[in-house]
Design an enzyme around this catalytic site. Structure first.
Site, mmCIF file in Angstrom:
data_model
loop_
_atom_site.group_PDB
_atom_site.id
_atom_site.type_symbol
_atom_site.label_atom_id
_atom_site.label_comp_id
_atom_site.label_asym_id
_atom_site.label_seq_id
_atom_site.Cartn_x
_atom_site.Cartn_y
_atom_site.Cartn_z
ATOM 1 N N LEU A 188 0.822 -1.215 0.000
ATOM 2 C CA LEU A 188 0.000 0.000 0.000
ATOM 3 C C LEU A 188 0.854 1.262 0.000
ATOM 4 C CD1 LEU A 188 -2.821 -1.010 2.534
ATOM 5 C CD2 LEU A 188 -2.906 -1.070 0.035
ATOM 6 N N CYS A 189 1.967 1.219 -0.734
ATOM 7 C CA CYS A 189 2.831 2.406 -0.855
ATOM 8 C C CYS A 189 3.202 2.643 -2.316
ATOM 9 C CB CYS A 189 4.067 2.278 0.021
ATOM 10 S SG CYS A 189 4.949 0.706 -0.104
#
Length: 294
Positions: free
Chosen positions: A88-89
């Site tokens: 999630l980056c």
């Protein structure tokens, strides 16, 4: 067209997701401040130590005989890949994995074909990415971000240094993201060992005339291992700050996208509701006219 209940459920789902992404952005922002403070404090120390080594080793014969400066024929390679433990980056982890793959494809094709390229994963995502592509991955130090400290990073650094000194590796490469700002991370590929003289105008030997005690050779042999450990630790700190910056940016975009989707869903819901009400009115009017005609 989706029913009103389906649209309502989607609105509730997207709204919940938006709240999560907002919270994750705030958490990353808080962690980013601590991570940037750590790397900001580290950079001057690292730069000064590099200058001192450049100054001391310029004319020291002992530096040329240090085990970490010995250049050998490249048969066995270690690539240290620094990524994060979580996703999630955005493309943060994938970019490091691609850079490692490109490095091996450009410089160490023969060694990889012979099975002599080993990956040391600092961070779980890099190890998973390269393992799926058939690379020999050492995940012993993959959980280094669980409790990030110099002591933990030093263990991984010493494993690489001992491997090079014992001839297990002939060259050690480092791949990581350097932190520039919240929105920008710069991919870096550095040769850690053997130490070679870098033609870099940013790092020059100091003109200070040092007095050495006990001797230049002993001092340089003491400084080089510390500098190598510091180089790897600095890369981990840079990657840590970059990770939080990348996640903060990704969650900010996800929050904005959720907001746009909510607008579209609410508009769709209102249109469907209006159409349903119109149909009901038409049915009532039609029924009334039928009764009047009877």
């Amino acid at each position: 067209m989706a029913s009103l209940k389906e649209v309502r459920n989607r609105i509730v789902s997207v709204n919940s997701t938006q709240q999560i992404t907002k919270a994750m952005k705030m958490v990353s922002a808080a962690k980013l401040r601590r991570a940037t403070d750590a790397i900001t404090q580290m950079r001057p120390y690292s730069k000064k130590l590099t200058e001192m080594i450049a100054t001391v080793s310029a004319n020291a014969e002992g530096a040329k005989e240090n085990p970490y400066t010995i250049v050998r024929n490249i048969n066995k390679v270690l690539v240290i890949v620094v990524t994060s433990d979580r996703g999630l980056c955005g493309a943060f982890n994938a970019n490091v994995g691609k850079a490692a793959v490109s490095l091996i494809a450009e410089k160490y094709v023969e060694q990889q074909a012979a099975g002599n390229v080993e990956i040391m994963a600092l961070g779980k995502k890099g190890g998973e990415y390269l393992a799926r592509r058939g690379y020999n991955v050492n995940t012993q130090y993959a959980d280094i971000f669980t409790k990030l400290s110099f002591a933990n990073v030093r263990i991984a650094a010493e494993a690489a240094m001992n491997g090079f000194e014992e001839g297990k590796y002939d060259v050690v490469e480092l791949v990581y993201n350097e932190f520039k700002n919240v929105a920008t991370q710069i991919l870096k590929t550095e040769q850690v060992m053997p130490i070679v003289e870098k033609k870099d105008d940013k790092v020059k030997a100091s003109s200070v005339d040092y007095i050495f005690e006990p001797s230049e050779e002993e001092i340089i042999n003491e400084l080089i291992p510390k500098a190598l450990k510091l180089q790897i630790y600095k890369a981990v700190l840079e990657s840590n700050a970059s990770e939080h910056g990348a996640r903060m940016t990704a969650m900010d975009k996800a929050t904005d996208n959720a907001g746009e989707l909510l607008k579209e869903l609410k508009l769709q819901y209102n249109r469907s509701r209006q159409a349903a009400i119109t149909n009901e009115i038409l049915e009532i009017v039609g029924g009334a006219e039928a009764l009047a005609a009877a």
